[in-house]
Design an enzyme around this catalytic site. Sequence first.
Site, mmCIF file in Angstrom:
data_model
loop_
_atom_site.group_PDB
_atom_site.id
_atom_site.type_symbol
_atom_site.label_atom_id
_atom_site.label_comp_id
_atom_site.label_asym_id
_atom_site.label_seq_id
_atom_site.Cartn_x
_atom_site.Cartn_y
_atom_site.Cartn_z
ATOM 1 N N ILE A 1 -11.352 2.622 1.039
ATOM 2 C CA ILE A 1 -10.081 2.091 1.509
ATOM 3 C C ILE A 1 -10.379 0.852 2.356
ATOM 4 O O ILE A 1 -11.176 0.891 3.288
ATOM 5 C CB ILE A 1 -9.311 3.130 2.341
ATOM 6 C CG1 ILE A 1 -9.047 4.390 1.496
ATOM 7 C CG2 ILE A 1 -7.998 2.536 2.840
ATOM 8 C CD1 ILE A 1 -8.225 4.178 0.240
ATOM 9 N N LYS A 2 -9.728 -0.243 1.997
ATOM 10 C CA LYS A 2 -10.011 -1.531 2.621
ATOM 11 C C LYS A 2 -9.045 -1.779 3.778
ATOM 12 O O LYS A 2 -7.825 -1.656 3.617
ATOM 13 C CB LYS A 2 -9.872 -2.622 1.559
ATOM 14 C CG LYS A 2 -10.705 -3.848 1.781
ATOM 15 C CD LYS A 2 -10.659 -4.718 0.520
ATOM 16 C CE LYS A 2 -11.633 -5.868 0.600
ATOM 17 N NZ LYS A 2 -11.572 -6.717 -0.603
#
Length: 323
Positions: free
Chosen positions: A125-126
Amino acid sequence: MISIWCDFIERSFLQGEFKELVAQGKIQGATSNPSIFAQALQSESYRASIEQLKHAGKKPKEIYETLAIEDIKSASEILYPLYAENPQNGLISIEIDPFLSEDVRASIDEGVRLWHEINAKNVMIKVPATQSGYTIMEHLMLRGINVNATLVFTKEQMRRVLQAFQKANTNAQGVISVFVSRFDRVIDLQLKDDTLRGKYGIANAIAIYKDFLTYKPQPNHRILFASTGVKEQNAIYNDAGYYVYPLAFTHCVNTLPLQTLRAVQVDKLQTPSMQQIASFDDLEIAASLGDMDINLIAIEEQLLQEGLTSFEQSFQAMLDTLA
């Protein structure tokens, strides 16, 4: 050895060239961002799916998420054998809605939801490296979720991200995405000669990497070099791999735009020599830029804000096309 990731994702590409790149050992992972998805969803390969989802009454963000999750799942399946062999490889990133970046609770909830909906251990997850982002990263990692900290331009950001990773103290994979070429695109315009063109982005990235190593990071925490493409080759940027060769360090990642990936012989990359590293002395270059009244602190803040705004604009433009 350095890990090469592909900074591009698109449905037809995933089922063709992407599979070949993985099979040939040329890439070990992939990244995406709102701008990449905005570009991808304009391609013909999504048109029928978009029309079906619209007909089903789906809202623009629901359409985007449905398609993005499908793509990320496809990429994660192709990459999973690499991850199964070594969990530092075979990773694929997806970014939280950029309009939620300052809302800690909503970002955590969305990150957790995307993680569960994609349901793949090799997904990251960025999250942007902002004051809110550090808290978001820590909470995601506490849940065992892999995190890609994006839009890192300074040592201070790197330290804050690493601190968040270390506070969580889990086995989740974490990469700190240091943006490289964007510095030079701003600085080059302010220079009166070619002496320092194309220098500071690499020098800053090397300085951040060296500083990172002083903290004796865990193996699951790494530096990732991003924004590594050359916009236009010329006398200074004379090779598509201009930002790749000096940053081919061990135990780190370099994510390449597709055009750069196609042009660079990634299987022949070598760790830069001490002489190469010495030619990018960040303190010396920064002092020279200071003598020219170039304010690096202001540029760092400018680049972060421009990055955040760019992701928001790309995301909104994409949602508008899906309305």
